[in-house]
Design a protein around this motif. Structure first.
Motif, PDB file in Angstrom:
ATOM      1  N   ARG A  39       0.975  -1.237  -0.048  1.00 26.22           N
ATOM      2  CA  ARG A  39      -0.017  -0.167  -0.027  1.00 26.22           C
ATOM      3  C   ARG A  39       0.880   1.284  -0.003  1.00 26.22           C
ATOM      4  O   ARG A  39       1.787   1.314   0.969  1.00 26.22           O
ATOM      5  CB  ARG A  39      -0.920   0.076   1.192  1.00 26.22           C
ATOM      6  N   VAL A  40       0.622   2.071  -1.081  1.00 29.34           N
ATOM      7  CA  VAL A  40       1.553   3.209  -1.208  1.00 29.34           C
ATOM      8  C   VAL A  40       0.616   4.314  -1.299  1.00 29.34           C
ATOM      9  O   VAL A  40      -0.693   4.471  -1.936  1.00 29.34           O
ATOM     10  CB  VAL A  40       2.302   3.234  -2.364  1.00 29.34           C
ATOM     11  N   VAL A  41       0.766   5.364  -0.322  1.00 34.93           N
ATOM     12  CA  VAL A  41      -0.232   6.591  -0.418  1.00 34.93           C
ATOM     13  C   VAL A  41       0.643   7.809  -0.865  1.00 34.93           C
ATOM     14  O   VAL A  41       1.511   8.164  -0.168  1.00 34.93           O
ATOM     15  CB  VAL A  41      -0.916   6.639   1.184  1.00 34.93           C
ATOM     16  N   VAL A  42      -0.147   8.545  -1.794  1.00 38.21           N
ATOM     17  CA  VAL A  42       0.502   9.856  -2.436  1.00 38.21           C
ATOM     18  C   VAL A  42      -0.283  10.862  -1.759  1.00 38.21           C
ATOM     19  O   VAL A  42      -1.330  10.897  -2.277  1.00 38.21           O
ATOM     20  CB  VAL A  42       0.586  10.082  -3.862  1.00 38.21           C
ATOM     21  N   VAL A  43       0.406  11.774  -1.192  1.00 35.87           N
ATOM     22  CA  VAL A  43      -0.297  12.831  -0.399  1.00 35.87           C
ATOM     23  C   VAL A  43       0.142  14.145  -1.158  1.00 35.87           C
ATOM     24  O   VAL A  43       1.338  14.498  -1.364  1.00 35.87           O
ATOM     25  CB  VAL A  43       0.118  13.026   1.236  1.00 35.87           C
ATOM     26  N   VAL A  76      -1.957   1.853  -5.209  1.00 35.23           N
ATOM     27  CA  VAL A  76      -1.723   3.228  -5.016  1.00 35.23           C
ATOM     28  C   VAL A  76      -2.965   3.991  -4.790  1.00 35.23           C
ATOM     29  O   VAL A  76      -3.782   3.927  -5.334  1.00 35.23           O
ATOM     30  CB  VAL A  76      -1.043   3.883  -6.337  1.00 35.23           C
ATOM     31  N   GLU A  77      -2.824   4.771  -3.618  1.00 28.45           N
ATOM     32  CA  GLU A  77      -3.997   5.595  -3.202  1.00 28.45           C
ATOM     33  C   GLU A  77      -3.604   7.235  -3.177  1.00 28.45           C
ATOM     34  O   GLU A  77      -2.327   7.373  -3.091  1.00 28.45           O
ATOM     35  CB  GLU A  77      -4.435   5.337  -1.793  1.00 28.45           C
ATOM     36  N   THR A  78      -4.435   8.060  -3.471  1.00 26.69           N
ATOM     37  CA  THR A  78      -4.260   9.549  -3.164  1.00 26.69           C
ATOM     38  C   THR A  78      -4.942   9.928  -1.998  1.00 26.69           C
ATOM     39  O   THR A  78      -6.075   9.461  -1.711  1.00 26.69           O
ATOM     40  CB  THR A  78      -4.618  10.299  -4.699  1.00 26.69           C
ATOM     41  N   LEU A  79      -4.240  10.959  -1.667  1.00 25.70           N
ATOM     42  CA  LEU A  79      -5.053  11.880  -0.414  1.00 25.70           C
ATOM     43  C   LEU A  79      -4.592  13.318  -0.541  1.00 25.70           C
ATOM     44  O   LEU A  79      -3.622  13.573  -0.560  1.00 25.70           O
ATOM     45  CB  LEU A  79      -4.388  11.392   1.049  1.00 25.70           C
ATOM     46  N   VAL A  80      -5.772  14.094  -0.605  1.00 29.67           N
ATOM     47  CA  VAL A  80      -5.768  15.337  -0.348  1.00 29.67           C
ATOM     48  C   VAL A  80      -5.490  15.692   0.999  1.00 29.67           C
ATOM     49  O   VAL A  80      -6.831  15.578   1.884  1.00 29.67           O
ATOM     50  CB  VAL A  80      -6.645  16.049  -1.094  1.00 29.67           C
ATOM     51  N   LEU A 128      -4.442   6.179   7.345  1.00 31.77           N
ATOM     52  CA  LEU A 128      -3.089   5.661   6.711  1.00 31.77           C
ATOM     53  C   LEU A 128      -2.795   4.568   7.715  1.00 31.77           C
ATOM     54  O   LEU A 128      -2.228   3.465   7.149  1.00 31.77           O
ATOM     55  CB  LEU A 128      -2.175   6.615   6.791  1.00 31.77           C
ATOM     56  N   GLY A 129      -3.386   4.451   8.717  1.00 33.94           N
ATOM     57  CA  GLY A 129      -3.105   3.279   9.650  1.00 33.94           C
ATOM     58  C   GLY A 129      -2.105   3.488  10.609  1.00 33.94           C
ATOM     59  O   GLY A 129      -0.846   4.257  10.332  1.00 33.94           O
ATOM     60  N   PRO A 130      -2.133   3.346  11.960  1.00 32.43           N
ATOM     61  CA  PRO A 130      -1.125   3.529  12.843  1.00 32.43           C
ATOM     62  C   PRO A 130       0.134   2.826  12.390  1.00 32.43           C
ATOM     63  O   PRO A 130       0.017   1.662  11.981  1.00 32.43           O
ATOM     64  CB  PRO A 130      -1.732   3.272  14.038  1.00 32.43           C
ATOM     65  N   LYS A 131       1.230   3.505  12.704  1.00 31.20           N
ATOM     66  CA  LYS A 131       2.369   2.870  12.209  1.00 31.20           C
ATOM     67  C   LYS A 131       2.769   1.440  13.142  1.00 31.20           C
ATOM     68  O   LYS A 131       2.460   1.084  14.114  1.00 31.20           O
ATOM     69  CB  LYS A 131       3.583   3.709  12.680  1.00 31.20           C
ATOM     70  N   GLY A 132       3.125   0.600  12.119  1.00 30.85           N
ATOM     71  CA  GLY A 132       3.231  -0.723  12.465  1.00 30.85           C
ATOM     72  C   GLY A 132       2.329  -1.759  12.381  1.00 30.85           C
ATOM     73  O   GLY A 132       2.470  -3.040  12.614  1.00 30.85           O
ATOM     74  N   GLU A 133       1.118  -1.265  11.999  1.00 29.10           N
ATOM     75  CA  GLU A 133      -0.119  -2.120  11.885  1.00 29.10           C
ATOM     76  C   GLU A 133      -0.215  -2.809  10.575  1.00 29.10           C
ATOM     77  O   GLU A 133       0.318  -2.039   9.802  1.00 29.10           O
ATOM     78  CB  GLU A 133      -1.321  -1.380  12.452  1.00 29.10           C
ATOM     79  N   HIS A 134      -0.785  -3.967  10.506  1.00 29.06           N
ATOM     80  CA  HIS A 134      -0.761  -4.424   9.171  1.00 29.06           C
ATOM     81  C   HIS A 134      -1.763  -3.828   8.144  1.00 29.06           C
ATOM     82  O   HIS A 134      -1.108  -3.916   7.133  1.00 29.06           O
ATOM     83  CB  HIS A 134      -1.525  -5.875   9.449  1.00 29.06           C
ATOM     84  N   TRP A 139       4.117   2.943   2.331  1.00 29.01           N
ATOM     85  CA  TRP A 139       4.840   4.156   1.933  1.00 29.01           C
ATOM     86  C   TRP A 139       3.862   5.358   1.957  1.00 29.01           C
ATOM     87  O   TRP A 139       2.860   5.152   1.381  1.00 29.01           O
ATOM     88  CB  TRP A 139       5.535   3.759   0.358  1.00 29.01           C
ATOM     89  N   CYS A 140       4.508   6.281   2.355  1.00 32.05           N
ATOM     90  CA  CYS A 140       3.637   7.757   2.153  1.00 32.05           C
ATOM     91  C   CYS A 140       4.562   8.609   1.310  1.00 32.05           C
ATOM     92  O   CYS A 140       5.462   8.782   1.886  1.00 32.05           O
ATOM     93  CB  CYS A 140       3.186   8.127   3.647  1.00 32.05           C
TER      94      CYS A 140
END
Length: 173
Positions: A39-43, A76-80, A128-134, A139-140
């Motif tokens: 999972r990659v999120v582009v902000v 790949v997800e996008t986030l405003v 985005l999910g708390p860090k370390g969670e499955h 990538w952000c």
């Protein structure tokens, strides 16, 4: 002056698209490591007066189907990040969104005294999910614009070997 600023903005957009393409190609290589989805999120628009990221998000969203076909294990997800500030054409509404992602601020529970950006940071952290969670984003990629003449700049965590390799790859291009 307006033409010079517009030219710099266009150059920043083109540079961001190029770097984003390289980063996504590099991230796509992750799929070779295993068959698990990545999972990659582009902000973009963390600051409402930075338009390049918002433009890149629109371009990326239009290519999402092609990315999904070409790289099936790469989501790949996008986030405003700050839509209210983007609509208002302001850097922020109440406070800088980047400054809201400390552990203390994310865990604060006094919502009555929260500013818009503090509430938005908690929403983004949850999405985005708390860090370390499955389910968290692996990538952000947070896109920003500057008026300084500094070219395309990548800021990566020094403790992440793959991020450093991606930055080195982009620097060579």
């Amino acid at each position: 002056l307006a033409q010079a600023i517009l030219g710099q903005e266009l150059a920043a957009v083109l540079a961001a698209i190029g770097v984003l393409r390289m980063l996504l190609c590099t991230a796509a290589l992750l799929q070779l490591a295993d068959s698990v989805g990545h999972r990659v999120v582009v902000v973009g628009a963390t600051h409402g007066n930075e338009y390049s990221g918002a433009y890149v998000l629109k371009q990326l969203a239009s290519k999402n189907a092609k990315l999904a076909t070409s790289f099936p294990s790469l989501a790949v997800e996008t986030l405003v990040a700050n839509p209210r500030a983007l609509r208002a054409n302001r850097r922020f509404i109440d406070d800088d969104l980047n400054r809201q992602f400390t552990a203390n601020r994310l865990l604060a529970r006094d919502a009555a005294e929260d500013c818009y950006e503090a509430r938005r940071a908690r929403e983004i952290d949850k999405q985005l999910g708390p860090k370390g969670e499955h389910a968290s984003a692996e990538w952000c990629i947070d896109l920003h614009t500057t008026t300084a003449n500094m070219g395309c700049t990548l800021i990566v965590n020094s403790y992440c070997r793959l991020a450093l390799l991606m930055a080195a790859f982009c620097a060579e291009r």
